[in-house]
Scaffold this motif. Structure first.
Motif, PDB file in Angstrom:
ATOM      1  N   ALA A  17       0.796  -1.098   0.104  1.00 14.84           N
ATOM      2  CA  ALA A  17       0.004   0.038   0.053  1.00 14.84           C
ATOM      3  C   ALA A  17       0.870   1.250  -0.008  1.00 14.84           C
ATOM      4  O   ALA A  17       0.269   2.285  -0.364  1.00 14.84           O
ATOM      5  CB  ALA A  17      -1.041  -0.080   1.262  1.00 14.84           C
ATOM      6  N   GLY A  18       2.079   1.072   0.273  1.00 16.67           N
ATOM      7  CA  GLY A  18       3.169   2.309   0.221  1.00 16.67           C
ATOM      8  C   GLY A  18       2.983   3.120   1.571  1.00 16.67           C
ATOM      9  O   GLY A  18       3.225   4.248   1.548  1.00 16.67           O
ATOM     10  N   THR A  19       2.408   2.396   2.615  1.00 14.95           N
ATOM     11  CA  THR A  19       2.416   3.239   3.804  1.00 14.95           C
ATOM     12  C   THR A  19       3.289   2.474   4.961  1.00 14.95           C
ATOM     13  O   THR A  19       2.868   2.826   6.048  1.00 14.95           O
ATOM     14  CB  THR A  19       0.813   3.280   4.324  1.00 14.95           C
ATOM     15  N   ALA A  20       3.989   1.642   4.662  1.00 17.64           N
ATOM     16  CA  ALA A  20       4.738   0.776   5.603  1.00 17.64           C
ATOM     17  C   ALA A  20       5.636   1.681   6.597  1.00 17.64           C
ATOM     18  O   ALA A  20       5.892   1.592   7.621  1.00 17.64           O
ATOM     19  CB  ALA A  20       5.560  -0.199   5.149  1.00 17.64           C
ATOM     20  N   SER A  21       6.595   2.828   6.034  1.00 18.68           N
ATOM     21  CA  SER A  21       7.385   3.603   6.643  1.00 18.68           C
ATOM     22  C   SER A  21       7.564   4.913   5.848  1.00 18.68           C
ATOM     23  O   SER A  21       6.917   5.190   4.570  1.00 18.68           O
ATOM     24  CB  SER A  21       8.764   2.839   6.562  1.00 18.68           C
ATOM     25  N   ALA A  22       8.297   5.964   6.390  1.00 15.62           N
ATOM     26  CA  ALA A  22       8.322   7.049   5.855  1.00 15.62           C
ATOM     27  C   ALA A  22       9.084   6.954   4.542  1.00 15.62           C
ATOM     28  O   ALA A  22       9.220   7.966   3.821  1.00 15.62           O
ATOM     29  CB  ALA A  22       9.162   8.010   6.793  1.00 15.62           C
ATOM     30  N   SER A  23      10.032   5.726   4.499  1.00 12.01           N
ATOM     31  CA  SER A  23      10.642   5.821   3.142  1.00 12.01           C
ATOM     32  C   SER A  23       9.879   5.282   2.102  1.00 12.01           C
ATOM     33  O   SER A  23      10.430   4.973   1.051  1.00 12.01           O
ATOM     34  CB  SER A  23      12.078   4.795   3.382  1.00 12.01           C
ATOM     35  N   SER A  24       8.904   4.849   2.391  1.00 17.53           N
ATOM     36  CA  SER A  24       7.961   4.361   1.371  1.00 17.53           C
ATOM     37  C   SER A  24       7.624   5.378   0.156  1.00 17.53           C
ATOM     38  O   SER A  24       7.335   6.341   0.591  1.00 17.53           O
ATOM     39  CB  SER A  24       6.369   3.606   1.797  1.00 17.53           C
ATOM     40  N   TRP A  35       3.043   9.595 -15.242  1.00 19.18           N
ATOM     41  CA  TRP A  35       2.371   8.605 -14.672  1.00 19.18           C
ATOM     42  C   TRP A  35       1.149   9.264 -13.934  1.00 19.18           C
ATOM     43  O   TRP A  35       1.052  10.298 -13.459  1.00 19.18           O
ATOM     44  CB  TRP A  35       3.106   8.039 -13.581  1.00 19.18           C
ATOM     45  N   LYS A  36      -0.339   8.696 -14.091  1.00 20.41           N
ATOM     46  CA  LYS A  36      -1.345   9.019 -13.547  1.00 20.41           C
ATOM     47  C   LYS A  36      -1.839   8.018 -12.850  1.00 20.41           C
ATOM     48  O   LYS A  36      -1.985   6.944 -13.258  1.00 20.41           O
ATOM     49  CB  LYS A  36      -2.241   9.522 -14.776  1.00 20.41           C
ATOM     50  N   GLY A  37      -2.445   8.242 -11.523  1.00 24.35           N
ATOM     51  CA  GLY A  37      -3.389   7.168 -10.667  1.00 24.35           C
ATOM     52  C   GLY A  37      -2.415   6.401 -10.148  1.00 24.35           C
ATOM     53  O   GLY A  37      -1.148   6.623  -9.711  1.00 24.35           O
ATOM     54  N   ILE A  38      -2.967   5.424  -9.214  1.00 27.60           N
ATOM     55  CA  ILE A  38      -2.346   4.577  -8.418  1.00 27.60           C
ATOM     56  C   ILE A  38      -2.538   3.152  -8.899  1.00 27.60           C
ATOM     57  O   ILE A  38      -3.442   2.699  -9.456  1.00 27.60           O
ATOM     58  CB  ILE A  38      -3.125   4.500  -6.938  1.00 27.60           C
ATOM     59  N   PRO A  39      -1.239   2.862  -8.813  1.00 28.01           N
ATOM     60  CA  PRO A  39      -0.988   1.182  -9.251  1.00 28.01           C
ATOM     61  C   PRO A  39      -2.053   0.207  -8.863  1.00 28.01           C
ATOM     62  O   PRO A  39      -2.474   0.292  -7.791  1.00 28.01           O
ATOM     63  CB  PRO A  39       0.392   0.588  -9.005  1.00 28.01           C
ATOM     64  N   GLU A  40      -2.602  -0.680  -9.539  1.00 25.03           N
ATOM     65  CA  GLU A  40      -3.660  -1.538  -9.112  1.00 25.03           C
ATOM     66  C   GLU A  40      -3.505  -2.482  -7.971  1.00 25.03           C
ATOM     67  O   GLU A  40      -4.224  -2.433  -7.044  1.00 25.03           O
ATOM     68  CB  GLU A  40      -3.919  -2.546 -10.200  1.00 25.03           C
ATOM     69  N   LYS A  41      -2.109  -2.813  -7.878  1.00 24.15           N
ATOM     70  CA  LYS A  41      -1.738  -3.756  -6.563  1.00 24.15           C
ATOM     71  C   LYS A  41      -1.708  -2.774  -5.401  1.00 24.15           C
ATOM     72  O   LYS A  41      -1.859  -3.326  -4.050  1.00 24.15           O
ATOM     73  CB  LYS A  41      -0.273  -4.181  -6.731  1.00 24.15           C
ATOM     74  N   ARG A  42      -1.350  -1.559  -5.383  1.00 19.81           N
ATOM     75  CA  ARG A  42      -1.509  -0.718  -4.428  1.00 19.81           C
ATOM     76  C   ARG A  42      -2.789  -0.321  -3.786  1.00 19.81           C
ATOM     77  O   ARG A  42      -3.110  -0.473  -2.451  1.00 19.81           O
ATOM     78  CB  ARG A  42      -0.657   0.603  -4.739  1.00 19.81           C
ATOM     79  N   LEU A  43      -3.917  -0.245  -4.780  1.00 20.45           N
ATOM     80  CA  LEU A  43      -5.307  -0.139  -4.493  1.00 20.45           C
ATOM     81  C   LEU A  43      -5.915  -1.354  -3.804  1.00 20.45           C
ATOM     82  O   LEU A  43      -6.606  -1.261  -3.048  1.00 20.45           O
ATOM     83  CB  LEU A  43      -6.238   0.468  -5.683  1.00 20.45           C
TER      84      LEU A  43
END
Length: 106
Positions: A17-24, A35-43
């Motif tokens: 999800a890209g929220t594990a740490s400040a370095s994500s 690039w536009k939008g959020i990758p499907e795996k992240r969603l």
């Protein structure tokens, strides 16, 4: 063993999800200006975390995040959630049992 797998699954979701740490990576990412939008795996990971939070509750989710995704120690978790350090282990064990049930681990 299933508790380990459930906790690892929870941590991987936070990472995806890209929220594990400040370095994500943030939503702007280093993918490029086009690039536009959020990758499907992240969603998908965000949705699975949202669903787990609704089943587990805010407090259990917060403790699992502190333990599995942020890697806080028992002492740090105890201070953060106002739990005596000796009671952190049994509380986290119950949180991991709930996590395992939520994700279908046995």
């Amino acid at each position: 063993m299933y508790l380990y797998h459930a906790g690892s699954h929870y941590a991987r979701l936070w990472e995806q999800a890209g929220t594990a740490s400040a370095s994500s990576p943030d939503l702007n990412g280093a993918i490029g200006a086009g690039w536009k939008g959020i990758p499907e795996k992240r969603l998908e990971a965000m949705e699975e975390l949202k669903g787990a939070a609704s089943v587990l509750g805010a407090l259990v989710s917060a403790r699992l995040t502190a333990y599995c995704a942020q890697g806080l120690t028992a002492k740090q978790i105890g201070l953060k959630f106002e739990i005596s350090e000796r009671d952190v282990a049994p509380v986290l064990e119950q949180d991991l049992v709930a996590c395992a049930k939520c994700f279908g681990y046995k």
